[in-house]
Design an enzyme around this catalytic site. Structure first.
Site, PDB file in Angstrom:
ATOM      1  N   TYR A   9      -2.486 -49.113  -1.454  1.00 13.00           N
ATOM      2  CA  TYR A   9      -2.217 -47.961  -0.575  1.00 13.00           C
ATOM      3  C   TYR A   9      -2.787 -46.698  -1.206  1.00 13.00           C
ATOM      4  CZ  TYR A   9       0.379 -44.088   1.480  1.00 13.00           C
ATOM      5  OH  TYR A   9       0.705 -42.899   2.069  1.00 13.00           O
TER       6      TYR A   9
HETATM    7  O1  LIG Z   1       4.672 -39.903  -1.621  1.00 11.23           O
HETATM    8  C1  LIG Z   1       3.963 -40.725  -1.064  1.00 11.23           C
HETATM    9  O2  LIG Z   1       2.770 -40.524  -0.907  1.00 11.23           O
HETATM   10  C2  LIG Z   1       4.525 -42.008  -0.608  1.00 11.23           C
HETATM   11  O3  LIG Z   1       5.924 -41.788  -0.386  1.00 11.23           O
HETATM   12  C3  LIG Z   1       6.621 -42.924  -0.014  1.00 11.23           C
HETATM   13  O4  LIG Z   1       6.551 -43.924  -0.998  1.00 11.23           O
HETATM   14  P1  LIG Z   1       7.738 -44.058  -2.044  1.00 11.23           P
HETATM   15  O5  LIG Z   1       7.867 -42.849  -2.862  1.00 11.23           O
HETATM   16  O6  LIG Z   1       7.528 -45.349  -2.730  1.00 11.23           O
HETATM   17  O7  LIG Z   1       8.998 -44.061  -1.057  1.00 11.23           O
HETATM   18  P2  LIG Z   1      10.114 -45.172  -0.794  1.00 11.23           P
HETATM   19  O8  LIG Z   1       9.483 -46.430  -0.351  1.00 11.23           O
HETATM   20  O9  LIG Z   1      11.120 -44.557   0.090  1.00 11.23           O
HETATM   21  O10 LIG Z   1      10.741 -45.385  -2.237  1.00 11.23           O
HETATM   22  C4  LIG Z   1      11.441 -44.316  -2.892  1.00 11.23           C
HETATM   23  C5  LIG Z   1      11.993 -44.796  -4.205  1.00 11.23           C
HETATM   24  O11 LIG Z   1      12.958 -45.794  -3.958  1.00 11.23           O
HETATM   25  C6  LIG Z   1      12.683 -46.940  -4.736  1.00 11.23           C
HETATM   26  N1  LIG Z   1      13.103 -48.147  -3.984  1.00 11.23           N
HETATM   27  C7  LIG Z   1      12.493 -48.492  -2.852  1.00 11.23           C
HETATM   28  C8  LIG Z   1      12.918 -49.578  -2.128  1.00 11.23           C
HETATM   29  C9  LIG Z   1      13.993 -50.346  -2.612  1.00 11.23           C
HETATM   30  O12 LIG Z   1      14.423 -51.344  -2.016  1.00 11.23           O
HETATM   31  N2  LIG Z   1      14.575 -49.976  -3.782  1.00 11.23           N
HETATM   32  C10 LIG Z   1      14.170 -48.873  -4.490  1.00 11.23           C
HETATM   33  O13 LIG Z   1      14.747 -48.561  -5.538  1.00 11.23           O
HETATM   34  C11 LIG Z   1      11.211 -46.917  -4.984  1.00 11.23           C
HETATM   35  O14 LIG Z   1      10.895 -47.607  -6.172  1.00 11.23           O
HETATM   36  C12 LIG Z   1      10.952 -45.421  -5.112  1.00 11.23           C
HETATM   37  O15 LIG Z   1      11.178 -45.019  -6.421  1.00 11.23           O
HETATM   38  C13 LIG Z   1       6.051 -43.439   1.282  1.00 11.23           C
HETATM   39  O16 LIG Z   1       6.733 -44.627   1.674  1.00 11.23           O
HETATM   40  C14 LIG Z   1       4.590 -43.740   1.189  1.00 11.23           C
HETATM   41  O17 LIG Z   1       4.104 -44.075   2.453  1.00 11.23           O
HETATM   42  C15 LIG Z   1       3.837 -42.586   0.609  1.00 11.23           C
HETATM   43  O18 LIG Z   1       3.633 -41.633   1.590  1.00 11.23           O
END
Ligand SMILES: O=C(O)[C@H]1O[C@H](OP(=O)(O)OP(=O)(O)OC[C@H]2O[C@@H](n3ccc(=O)[nH]c3=O)[C@H](O)[C@@H]2O)[C@H](O)[C@@H](O)[C@H]1O
Length: 434
Positions: A245
């Site tokens: 991504y």
């Molecule tokens: O800034 C971005 O550019 C991206 O932001 C977002 O990604 P992320 O920051 O990864 O958000 P998100 O999935 O909500 O996970 C948040 C936290 O929860 C943790 N997480 C997640 C799932 C889970 O089951 N458990 C968990 O601990 C996980 O490890 C993480 O630490 C957008 O989805 C992406 O499309 C993109 O735009």
């Protein structure tokens, strides 16, 4: 199932078996007699030619018919809807094509533009990455405000060209994308399809337009990848993506640069930092945690190496919308026309974050408080699936250029999200009813 063509004109010789068994001698004799006279043979040949001709014309009818019947766009009524939606209702306003308009950020930005008097036309492919009924609900909400969202894919160059024929868009707000960091391991090609191929198709249309629009588009905080310098500044290295991504978003930054360089397209890339809020994306942690907590199901909380909590610079949707509008307002003109550059155009990249990272366990405890339900937490070490340990935006550049100043902390923003969630789904969403 053999195709119609195969049934009519079998290509495998073995399929035309002539039965030479004694039982069928009489039939065979008749068959030979039938072909013995040249005039009958001539008639047979004519018949076959006629059959072929009618088959071919039937095929072309099916081809043109399918083009006509499956088209979900086009026609006088459709063009009228597009034109009405694009109408500007303020002096000096803009007409904006918003891609991904039925998405989370897209729907909010479309509404904000419309409310201040700009013209907005949306496009969205309503794919099934997450529940399309939420996308349809967002579309209905936009329709109530006079915004038309065309059902179509940004890979459909003909559709995009048509939209530019009907409306001389001054700006494109490009938010259509395959989002999600971890899903890239499951379906890598969907990221190439939307974030690379779709982007190029869109830019090709923009650069060819008689009056090129200025393009503002969604990059991602994930381009910082394994960067350890904190907070992240736009000039920091972005060559260590941790997920496909992130790699496609980074590629987007390079691809847009070439269109800026060769064709004079005005480009602004926005690095969004984990945007959340009402009408959000069900695949994101704050959303799926809410759903599971309310259903009494366990949630998985990832933790980094050495038991260090993961942290994100969670950014509230209204703050991001202000950043998007500020970017559009200050974008600066594209210089080219009909694919020819006439001078240099701006190329800009901005972080749109909140500048205050919060750990994932803190996110969970805020949700517990708002939902008044204790979460069943399963803490596991972060699997190597694309996640980065933390994000933290330096936003001084966006502040300088268009006064970007986020004002919503996670506590306040999640309160608004939970309020929306309960109003939209109710307390019992997805709970088994006994
Ligand atoms: O800034 C971005 O550019 C991206 O932001 C977002 O990604 P992320 O920051 O990864 O958000 P998100 O999935 O909500 O996970 C948040 C936290 O929860 C943790 N997480 C997640 C799932 C889970 O089951 N458990 C968990 O601990 C996980 O490890 C993480 O630490 C957008 O989805 C992406 O499309 C993109 O735009």
């Amino acid at each position: 199932m053999p195709s119609l063509e195969e049934q009519l004109f079998p290509s495998t010789p073995g399929k035309f078996k002539i039965d030479r068994s004694s039982h069928h001698h009489a039939m065979n004799r008749q068959f030979h007699r039938c072909f013995s006279s040249t005039s009958t043979m001539f008639l047979w040949a004519l018949f076959l030619i006629a059959l072929t001709a009618s088959y071919l014309s039937f095929q072309s009818f099916v081809d043109s018919g399918s083009k006509y019947f499956t088209a979900s766009w086009g026609g006088v009524q459709w063009e009228k809807q597009v034109r009405n939606s694009a109408q500007i209702h303020r002096g000096g306003g803009m007409s904006v094509l918003v891609t991904g308009a039925a998405g989370f950020v897209g729907s909010h930005v479309s509404l904000a533009l419309k409310k201040r008097g700009d013209g907005v036309v949306g496009i969205d492919n309503f794919n099934h990455y997450y529940d399309p009924s939420l996308k349809k609900a967002r579309r209905s909400m936009l329709a109530e405000h006079g915004i038309f969202v065309v059902a179509g894919d940004i890979n459909d160059g003909k559709l995009l060209a048509k939209l530019f024929d009907v409306v001389g868009f001054t700006h494109v707000m490009h938010l259509a994308a395959q989002a999600g960091v971890r899903y890239a391991m499951e379906n890598p090609n969907s990221y190439i399809h939307s974030n690379i191929a779709g982007l190029v198709t869109l830019l090709e249309i923009c650069k060819s337009a008689e009056t090129q629009p200025a393009v503002v588009w969604a990059s991602s905080s994930s381009v910082y990848g394994l960067n350890e310098k904190s907070p992240f500044s736009e000039s920091d290295r972005t060559d260590q993506p941790a997920s496909l991504y992130a790699a496609t978003k980074k590629a987007g930054e390079e691809i847009t640069h070439t269109y800026n360089h060769i064709y004079g397209l005005s480009i602004t890339g926005l690095r969004f930092f984990t945007v959340y809020g009402p009408w959000g994306r069900p695949d994101m942690a704050y959303f799926s945690f809410t759903k599971n907590i309310l259903q009494g199901k366990p949630i998985t909380v990832y933790r980094g190496k050495n038991r260090v909590d993961l942290a994100r610079d969670f950014t509230y949707i209204d703050d991001v919308v202000k950043g998007c509008l500020g970017s559009l307002d200050t974008a600066g003109r594209s210089t080219g026309s009909g694919g020819k550059k006439t001078g240099p155009a701006p190329y800009r990249i901005f972080n749109l974050g909140n500048t205050s990272p919060v750990t994932v366990p803190t996110l969970v405890s805020i949700l517990e408080r708002h939902l008044k339900v204790k979460a069943k937490k399963k803490v596991v070490e972060m699997p190597g699936n694309g996640d980065v340990p933390f994000t933290h935006a330096n936003i001084s550049s966006a502040r300088r250029e268009f006064g970007y100043r986020p004002t919503t902390d996670l506590q306040t923003g999640l309160k608004k999200f939970v309020k929306w969630y309960l109003a939209y789904y109710g307390h019992n969403h997805g709970k088994a009813v006994n």
